[in-house]
Design a protein around this motif. Structure first.
Motif, PDB file in Angstrom:
ATOM      1  N   VAL A 181     -12.715   7.033   2.291  1.00  0.00           N
ATOM      2  CA  VAL A 181     -11.515   7.686   1.792  1.00  0.00           C
ATOM      3  C   VAL A 181     -11.873   8.303   0.449  1.00  0.00           C
ATOM      4  O   VAL A 181     -12.339   7.598  -0.459  1.00  0.00           O
ATOM      5  CB  VAL A 181     -10.348   6.695   1.638  1.00  0.00           C
ATOM      6  N   VAL A 182     -11.676   9.610   0.329  1.00  0.00           N
ATOM      7  CA  VAL A 182     -12.067  10.327  -0.888  1.00  0.00           C
ATOM      8  C   VAL A 182     -10.906  10.337  -1.874  1.00  0.00           C
ATOM      9  O   VAL A 182      -9.774  10.709  -1.534  1.00  0.00           O
ATOM     10  CB  VAL A 182     -12.511  11.765  -0.561  1.00  0.00           C
ATOM     11  N   PHE A 183     -11.203   9.941  -3.099  1.00  0.00           N
ATOM     12  CA  PHE A 183     -10.214   9.908  -4.174  1.00  0.00           C
ATOM     13  C   PHE A 183     -10.578  10.975  -5.202  1.00  0.00           C
ATOM     14  O   PHE A 183     -11.690  10.984  -5.727  1.00  0.00           O
ATOM     15  CB  PHE A 183     -10.200   8.540  -4.861  1.00  0.00           C
ATOM     16  N   GLU A 184      -9.644  11.855  -5.479  1.00  0.00           N
ATOM     17  CA  GLU A 184      -9.837  12.868  -6.512  1.00  0.00           C
ATOM     18  C   GLU A 184      -8.919  12.566  -7.692  1.00  0.00           C
ATOM     19  O   GLU A 184      -7.848  11.987  -7.528  1.00  0.00           O
ATOM     20  CB  GLU A 184      -9.532  14.258  -5.966  1.00  0.00           C
ATOM     21  N   SER A 185      -9.350  12.968  -8.878  1.00  0.00           N
ATOM     22  CA  SER A 185      -8.519  12.753 -10.060  1.00  0.00           C
ATOM     23  C   SER A 185      -8.833  13.823 -11.086  1.00  0.00           C
ATOM     24  O   SER A 185     -10.001  14.090 -11.381  1.00  0.00           O
ATOM     25  CB  SER A 185      -8.778  11.370 -10.664  1.00  0.00           C
ATOM     26  N   GLU A 186      -7.779  14.430 -11.629  1.00  0.00           N
ATOM     27  CA  GLU A 186      -7.958  15.414 -12.699  1.00  0.00           C
ATOM     28  C   GLU A 186      -8.229  14.733 -14.037  1.00  0.00           C
ATOM     29  O   GLU A 186      -8.644  15.385 -14.996  1.00  0.00           O
ATOM     30  CB  GLU A 186      -6.723  16.303 -12.806  1.00  0.00           C
ATOM     31  N   ALA A 187      -8.013  13.428 -14.097  1.00  0.00           N
ATOM     32  CA  ALA A 187      -8.194  12.691 -15.347  1.00  0.00           C
ATOM     33  C   ALA A 187      -9.615  12.180 -15.527  1.00  0.00           C
ATOM     34  O   ALA A 187      -9.896  11.454 -16.469  1.00  0.00           O
ATOM     35  CB  ALA A 187      -7.213  11.526 -15.402  1.00  0.00           C
ATOM     36  N   GLY A 188     -10.513  12.538 -14.615  1.00  0.00           N
ATOM     37  CA  GLY A 188     -11.882  12.033 -14.688  1.00  0.00           C
ATOM     38  C   GLY A 188     -12.180  11.119 -13.510  1.00  0.00           C
ATOM     39  O   GLY A 188     -11.303  10.804 -12.704  1.00  0.00           O
ATOM     40  N   ARG A 215     -11.406   8.028 -23.401  1.00  0.00           N
ATOM     41  CA  ARG A 215     -10.552   8.434 -22.272  1.00  0.00           C
ATOM     42  C   ARG A 215      -9.139   7.906 -22.450  1.00  0.00           C
ATOM     43  O   ARG A 215      -8.156   8.565 -22.098  1.00  0.00           O
ATOM     44  CB  ARG A 215     -11.168   7.919 -20.975  1.00  0.00           C
ATOM     45  N   GLY A 216      -9.043   6.725 -23.006  1.00  0.00           N
ATOM     46  CA  GLY A 216      -7.784   6.232 -23.550  1.00  0.00           C
ATOM     47  C   GLY A 216      -6.740   5.790 -22.546  1.00  0.00           C
ATOM     48  O   GLY A 216      -6.733   4.653 -22.138  1.00  0.00           O
ATOM     49  N   ALA A 217      -5.851   6.675 -22.177  1.00  0.00           N
ATOM     50  CA  ALA A 217      -4.651   6.297 -21.421  1.00  0.00           C
ATOM     51  C   ALA A 217      -5.021   5.517 -20.158  1.00  0.00           C
ATOM     52  O   ALA A 217      -5.864   5.939 -19.379  1.00  0.00           O
ATOM     53  CB  ALA A 217      -3.867   7.544 -21.046  1.00  0.00           C
ATOM     54  N   TRP A 218      -4.360   4.384 -19.962  1.00  0.00           N
ATOM     55  CA  TRP A 218      -4.681   3.504 -18.837  1.00  0.00           C
ATOM     56  C   TRP A 218      -3.753   3.834 -17.680  1.00  0.00           C
ATOM     57  O   TRP A 218      -2.882   3.080 -17.314  1.00  0.00           O
ATOM     58  CB  TRP A 218      -4.562   2.044 -19.265  1.00  0.00           C
ATOM     59  N   THR A 219      -3.965   5.030 -17.115  1.00  0.00           N
ATOM     60  CA  THR A 219      -3.091   5.471 -16.022  1.00  0.00           C
ATOM     61  C   THR A 219      -3.895   5.673 -14.758  1.00  0.00           C
ATOM     62  O   THR A 219      -5.113   5.710 -14.799  1.00  0.00           O
ATOM     63  CB  THR A 219      -2.400   6.790 -16.401  1.00  0.00           C
TER      64      THR A 219
END
Length: 207
Positions: free
Chosen positions: A178-185, A203-207
Protein backbone atom coordinates in the motif's frame (compact mmCIF):
# COMPACT_ATOMS: atom_id res chain seq x y z
CA UNK A 1 -10.69 2.62 14.41
CA UNK A 2 -14.32 3.46 14.46
CA UNK A 3 -15.29 1.66 11.23
CA UNK A 4 -16.09 -1.80 12.54
CA UNK A 5 -12.68 -3.21 11.60
CA UNK A 6 -11.07 -5.75 13.89
CA UNK A 7 -8.59 -4.05 16.20
CA UNK A 8 -5.42 -5.95 15.49
CA UNK A 9 -2.51 -6.55 17.85
CA UNK A 10 0.65 -4.61 17.03
CA UNK A 11 4.34 -5.06 17.69
CA UNK A 12 6.74 -2.11 17.93
CA UNK A 13 10.14 -3.17 16.61
CA UNK A 14 12.90 -1.87 18.86
CA UNK A 15 15.31 -4.79 18.81
CA UNK A 16 18.10 -3.21 16.75
CA UNK A 17 21.50 -2.20 18.05
CA UNK A 18 21.41 1.44 16.85
CA UNK A 19 25.08 1.40 15.83
CA UNK A 20 24.83 4.66 13.87
CA UNK A 21 23.46 6.38 16.98
CA UNK A 22 26.31 5.06 19.12
CA UNK A 23 24.35 2.12 20.51
CA UNK A 24 21.51 1.98 23.04
CA UNK A 25 17.77 2.31 22.49
CA UNK A 26 16.71 4.74 19.79
CA UNK A 27 13.15 4.58 21.09
CA UNK A 28 14.27 6.19 24.36
CA UNK A 29 15.87 9.19 22.65
CA UNK A 30 14.07 12.46 23.34
CA UNK A 31 12.48 14.40 20.52
CA UNK A 32 10.73 17.64 21.35
CA UNK A 33 10.21 16.79 25.02
CA UNK A 34 9.00 13.21 24.50
CA UNK A 35 10.75 9.96 23.69
CA UNK A 36 10.50 8.52 20.20
CA UNK A 37 8.71 5.52 21.69
CA UNK A 38 6.11 7.78 23.32
CA UNK A 39 5.47 9.48 19.99
CA UNK A 40 5.17 6.15 18.19
CA UNK A 41 2.74 4.89 20.84
CA UNK A 42 0.61 8.02 20.57
CA UNK A 43 0.18 7.39 16.84
CA UNK A 44 -0.31 3.66 17.11
CA UNK A 45 -2.66 3.25 20.08
CA UNK A 46 -5.79 4.69 18.39
CA UNK A 47 -5.29 2.37 15.41
CA UNK A 48 -4.89 -1.06 17.02
CA UNK A 49 -5.75 -3.31 19.94
CA UNK A 50 -3.07 -4.74 22.27
CA UNK A 51 0.51 -3.55 21.74
CA UNK A 52 3.79 -5.27 22.58
CA UNK A 53 7.38 -4.07 22.30
CA UNK A 54 10.07 -6.17 20.66
CA UNK A 55 13.36 -5.41 22.42
CA UNK A 56 16.34 -7.39 23.63
CA UNK A 57 18.16 -7.09 26.93
CA UNK A 58 16.74 -6.02 30.29
CA UNK A 59 13.02 -5.26 29.82
CA UNK A 60 12.95 -3.14 32.99
CA UNK A 61 14.17 -0.07 31.06
CA UNK A 62 10.77 0.05 29.34
CA UNK A 63 8.71 -0.55 32.48
CA UNK A 64 7.16 2.92 32.50
CA UNK A 65 5.41 2.24 29.17
CA UNK A 66 3.32 -0.61 30.58
CA UNK A 67 3.83 -2.82 27.52
CA UNK A 68 4.74 -6.49 27.32
CA UNK A 69 8.38 -6.68 26.17
CA UNK A 70 9.19 -9.58 23.87
CA UNK A 71 12.76 -10.47 22.93
CA UNK A 72 13.87 -12.05 19.67
CA UNK A 73 13.53 -15.82 19.82
CA UNK A 74 16.69 -16.23 17.73
CA UNK A 75 20.10 -15.18 19.11
CA UNK A 76 22.53 -12.76 17.55
CA UNK A 77 20.48 -9.71 16.45
CA UNK A 78 19.44 -11.17 13.11
CA UNK A 79 17.41 -8.14 12.03
CA UNK A 80 13.82 -6.89 11.90
CA UNK A 81 12.35 -10.19 10.72
CA UNK A 82 13.23 -11.66 14.11
CA UNK A 83 11.08 -8.97 15.68
CA UNK A 84 8.28 -9.67 13.25
CA UNK A 85 8.49 -13.35 14.21
CA UNK A 86 8.31 -12.43 17.90
CA UNK A 87 5.18 -10.41 17.12
CA UNK A 88 3.64 -13.26 15.16
CA UNK A 89 4.20 -15.71 18.02
CA UNK A 90 2.74 -13.27 20.55
CA UNK A 91 -0.29 -12.50 18.36
CA UNK A 92 -0.91 -16.23 17.83
CA UNK A 93 -0.95 -16.71 21.60
CA UNK A 94 -3.65 -14.03 21.76
CA UNK A 95 -5.68 -15.94 19.16
CA UNK A 96 -5.20 -13.29 16.47
CA UNK A 97 -4.75 -14.15 12.82
CA UNK A 98 -2.62 -11.12 11.95
CA UNK A 99 -0.23 -8.69 13.58
CA UNK A 100 0.80 -5.15 12.62
CA UNK A 101 4.43 -4.06 12.86
CA UNK A 102 5.85 -0.55 13.18
CA UNK A 103 9.34 0.74 13.96
CA UNK A 104 10.22 2.46 17.23
CA UNK A 105 12.32 5.11 15.48
CA UNK A 106 9.74 6.41 12.98
CA UNK A 107 7.63 9.15 14.60
CA UNK A 108 5.71 10.45 11.55
CA UNK A 109 3.98 7.33 10.23
CA UNK A 110 0.38 7.89 9.07
CA UNK A 111 -2.48 8.06 11.55
CA UNK A 112 -4.55 5.90 9.17
CA UNK A 113 -1.72 3.45 8.54
CA UNK A 114 -3.45 0.34 9.88
CA UNK A 115 -6.86 0.87 8.30
CA UNK A 116 -5.27 1.53 4.92
CA UNK A 117 -3.13 -1.60 5.15
CA UNK A 118 -6.22 -3.63 5.98
CA UNK A 119 -8.15 -2.09 3.10
CA UNK A 120 -5.36 -2.80 0.62
CA UNK A 121 -4.32 -6.25 1.79
CA UNK A 122 -6.64 -8.33 -0.39
CA UNK A 123 -5.82 -12.02 -0.02
CA UNK A 124 -2.09 -11.49 0.48
CA UNK A 125 -0.65 -12.99 3.68
CA UNK A 126 1.74 -10.03 4.00
CA UNK A 127 1.09 -6.38 3.16
CA UNK A 128 3.88 -3.80 3.40
CA UNK A 129 3.68 -0.03 3.45
CA UNK A 130 5.49 1.71 0.61
CA UNK A 131 6.35 5.23 -0.51
CA UNK A 132 6.41 6.54 -4.09
CA UNK A 133 9.73 6.77 -5.94
CA UNK A 134 10.21 8.63 -9.26
CA UNK A 135 12.34 5.89 -10.82
CA UNK A 136 11.50 2.69 -8.96
CA UNK A 137 7.77 3.29 -8.72
CA UNK A 138 7.68 2.62 -5.02
CA UNK A 139 9.96 1.68 -2.15
CA UNK A 140 8.68 -0.79 0.42
CA UNK A 141 8.98 -0.11 4.13
CA UNK A 142 9.85 -3.55 5.51
CA UNK A 143 9.29 -2.73 9.20
CA UNK A 144 5.76 -1.42 8.56
CA UNK A 145 3.50 -4.28 7.65
CA UNK A 146 0.51 -6.51 8.23
CA UNK A 147 1.52 -10.14 8.73
CA UNK A 148 -0.44 -13.40 8.83
CA UNK A 149 0.60 -15.41 11.88
CA UNK A 150 0.16 -18.57 9.79
CA UNK A 151 3.55 -17.79 8.26
CA UNK A 152 5.46 -17.87 11.54
CA UNK A 153 6.88 -21.39 11.18
CA UNK A 154 8.00 -20.63 7.62
CA UNK A 155 9.64 -17.41 8.80
CA UNK A 156 11.33 -19.16 11.72
CA UNK A 157 12.78 -21.77 9.35
CA UNK A 158 13.96 -19.10 6.89
CA UNK A 159 15.75 -17.18 9.64
CA UNK A 160 17.37 -20.33 10.96
CA UNK A 161 18.62 -20.99 7.42
CA UNK A 162 20.28 -17.56 7.32
CA UNK A 163 17.76 -15.34 5.50
CA UNK A 164 17.97 -11.72 6.63
CA UNK A 165 16.51 -9.46 3.92
CA UNK A 166 12.85 -8.79 4.57
CA UNK A 167 11.77 -8.35 0.96
CA UNK A 168 13.35 -11.62 -0.15
CA UNK A 169 11.06 -13.45 2.24
CA UNK A 170 7.97 -11.32 1.62
CA UNK A 171 8.33 -11.66 -2.15
CA UNK A 172 8.38 -15.42 -1.67
CA UNK A 173 4.91 -15.14 -0.19
CA UNK A 174 3.40 -12.77 -2.73
CA UNK A 175 3.32 -9.71 -0.49
CA UNK A 176 1.11 -6.82 -1.50
CA UNK A 177 1.88 -3.17 -0.82
CA UNK A 178 0.00 0.00 0.00
CA UNK A 179 1.61 3.25 -1.15
CA UNK A 180 1.47 6.21 1.22
CA UNK A 181 2.08 9.71 -0.11
CA UNK A 182 2.52 12.84 1.98
CA UNK A 183 3.13 16.47 1.09
CA UNK A 184 4.63 16.96 4.55
CA UNK A 185 7.64 14.75 3.81
CA UNK A 186 8.39 11.06 4.03
CA UNK A 187 5.86 9.58 6.48
CA UNK A 188 8.32 6.76 7.24
CA UNK A 189 11.30 9.01 7.96
CA UNK A 190 13.29 7.22 10.64
CA UNK A 191 15.94 8.25 13.12
CA UNK A 192 19.21 6.51 12.24
CA UNK A 193 21.84 9.16 12.96
CA UNK A 194 22.17 12.11 15.33
CA UNK A 195 21.51 14.52 12.45
CA UNK A 196 18.18 12.78 11.84
CA UNK A 197 17.02 13.97 15.26
CA UNK A 198 17.81 17.52 14.21
CA UNK A 199 15.88 17.08 10.96
CA UNK A 200 12.90 15.60 12.82
CA UNK A 201 12.86 18.56 15.21
CA UNK A 202 12.93 20.97 12.26
CA UNK A 203 10.03 19.12 10.71
CA UNK A 204 8.22 19.94 13.90
CA UNK A 205 4.46 19.50 13.71
CA UNK A 206 3.42 16.03 14.87
CA UNK A 207 0.66 15.51 12.34
Amino acid sequence: MGDGSVRLPAIILAGGQARRMGGGDKGLLELGGETLLSRVLARLEPQVGPIALNANGDPARFESYGLPVIADSLPGFVGPLAGVLAGMDWAAELGAGQVVSVAADTPFFPRDFVSRLQAGAGDAPVTLAATPHPEKGSIRQPTFGLWSVDLRDDLRAALEQGLRKVVLWTDRHGASEVVFESEAGDPFFNINRPEDLVEALERGAWT
